[in-house]
Write a protein that holds these residues in place. Structure first.
Motif, PDB file in Angstrom:
ATOM      1  N   ALA A  52       0.878  -1.181   0.000  1.00  7.74           N
ATOM      2  CA  ALA A  52       0.000   0.000   0.000  1.00  7.74           C
ATOM      3  C   ALA A  52       0.907   1.219   0.000  1.00  7.74           C
ATOM      4  CB  ALA A  52      -0.881  -0.005   1.243  1.00  7.74           C
ATOM      5  N   HIS A  53       0.851   1.994  -1.072  1.00  8.54           N
ATOM      6  CA  HIS A  53       1.696   3.196  -1.114  1.00  8.54           C
ATOM      7  C   HIS A  53       0.922   4.365  -1.711  1.00  8.54           C
ATOM      8  CE1 HIS A  53       2.431   3.215  -5.465  1.00  8.54           C
ATOM      9  NE2 HIS A  53       2.524   1.903  -5.410  1.00  8.54           N
ATOM     10  N   CYS A  54       1.488   5.559  -1.619  1.00 11.13           N
ATOM     11  CA  CYS A  54       0.767   6.770  -2.039  1.00 11.13           C
ATOM     12  C   CYS A  54       1.314   7.370  -3.330  1.00 11.13           C
ATOM     13  CB  CYS A  54       0.820   7.828  -0.944  1.00 11.13           C
ATOM     14  SG  CYS A  54       0.328   7.209   0.672  1.00 11.13           S
ATOM     15  N   GLU A  55       2.317   6.735  -3.934  1.00  6.47           N
ATOM     16  CA  GLU A  55       2.848   7.249  -5.210  1.00  6.47           C
ATOM     17  C   GLU A  55       1.836   6.971  -6.337  1.00  6.47           C
ATOM     18  OE1 GLU A  55       6.063   8.526  -6.114  1.00  6.47           O
ATOM     19  OE2 GLU A  55       6.482   8.822  -3.980  1.00  6.47           O
ATOM     20  N   GLU A  56       2.084   7.621  -7.470  1.00 11.52           N
ATOM     21  CA  GLU A  56       1.255   7.354  -8.650  1.00 11.52           C
ATOM     22  C   GLU A  56       1.489   5.921  -9.128  1.00 11.52           C
ATOM     23  OE1 GLU A  56      -0.868   9.717 -10.326  1.00 11.52           O
ATOM     24  OE2 GLU A  56      -0.579  10.641  -8.365  1.00 11.52           O
TER      25      GLU A  56
END
Lengths: 235, 235
Positions: B164-168
């Motif tokens: 789970a990450h917040c990058e594009e």
């Protein structure tokens, strides 16, 4: 980007002054200078971009450069009424997490088995404000003052009403009964649960009993589970 | 009913002795006497009923009266690897809540942007133990010692792997990709997220990128949201 909460701003303003506390934070702590960019939320759905025009440490003046209304407007309305926990930190934790995940209104209810009969609403509201800044939410959840269960349960609510309790009886899963994109109100009881009288009264007032799974959950975990489920089912 | 955690008990035992600490708690604090009933969990799925035979304040002897193995066995396996938060209390909260909701294994991972590089595993384990007692869980989630991200991401895992990450980039919703009743492993990054290099490395190692919704969540909230989702999708 620094974000400030400015509840008094209106969409027609070209300029805005930070409160004394926020001014001090911006100028003394963050050492902002004229021309620095920042963001504002008004708690009513407005999201603004601004630059510092006058870096006054008590009355910082900002120029609004862009704005967006109904910023990340939620597609449903969730009201959770929760008995404040004996250890108020647990309620504070719930408020922070629910704000991050998504909630519109919270009422504290004092139940028959509540060990805590009151709470510092101002302090709890600050926790919510801090959480909306942290998670960049333009809407500030409304925290109502504590009400007695019997008084609250008679209050009119235009939407689906649920009570989560641990007693025996017919219970629904939210995934089977929740109408997406609607308004819902969920009651969460104190440590020791709602009393049978309270459950009856809720059922008589049009509340549906729900289960939040088979695990035995603390008050604040149950409230967060409910918040999570409603948001997930509306995604 | 009082509940004790007795990890050394085996199903064939007719008697069991409480540890010195638990004995003191039972006899000095709870003032239990011979014949008093209590419950035991062993952390490996065993749930026992017992009565006090000898109320010794250091070596309380119990007689087992009933037992159940695989008590409330979970129908899936969830492993969350989380970067410990700067303020360790937030990680502690996550461990307590995840234990209540349902989790099997937790690994602390130290990432490029981690501000915290270590954690007191013994203390964190005590929080998990306290949470299983509170929520009457017979299985004790396993907490592994902290590992470097690069080391952990190469570890073999027989199941679905998610980051789970917040990058594009392309991301999935768990509801669309999670195979119910299976094993899953989810990586949750530190404040400031995983670095692009870490994300690439995970993707190359067979991890799928997932989104946990549109809200910006703190590390511990993201981990709890993941835990909620996996449990909810397995209900």
């Amino acid at each position: 980007m620094q974000l400030f909460y400015t509840p008094d701003i209106t969409p027609s303003q070209s300029h805005c002054q930070l409160s004394e506390e926020e001014s001090k934070h911006a100028i003394r702590v963050l050492r902002m200078v004229a021309g620095d960019a920042l963001q504002l939320i008004d708690g009513k759905g407005g999201f603004y971009e601004a630059v510092v025009q006058d870096p006054h440490p008590k009355r910082t003046l900002l120029q609004i450069t862009a704005q967006q209304q109904e910023y990340q407007k939620r597609n449903h309305y969730l009201h959770i009424a929760i008995a404040p926990t004996k250890n108020i930190e647990r309620t504070e934790w719930f408020l922070e997490k629910a704000t991050e995940i998504g909630i519109d209104e919270i009422t504290l209810i004092i139940c028959q088995r509540s060990e805590r009969k009151e709470a510092n609403i101002e302090r709890l509201n600050k926790i919510i404000t801090s959480a909306i800044k942290q998670s960049v939410k333009a809407y500030h959840p409304v925290l109502n003052k504590a009400l007695a269960f019997n008084q609250f349960v008679n209050t009119k609510f235009e939407g689906q009403k649920f009570i989560a309790h641990c007693e025996e009886g017919e219970k629904f899963n939210l995934r089977d009964v929740l109408q997406p994109r609607g308004k819902s109100l969920i009651l969460i009881g104190p440590e020791g649960d709602f009393s049978p009288t309270e459950i009856d009264r809720a059922l008589q007032n049009g509340y549906k009993a729900i289960t939040l799974g088979t695990s035995r959950l603390r008050t604040e975990t149950a409230a967060l589970e409910a918040c999570f489920e409603v948001n997930f089912l509306n995604r």
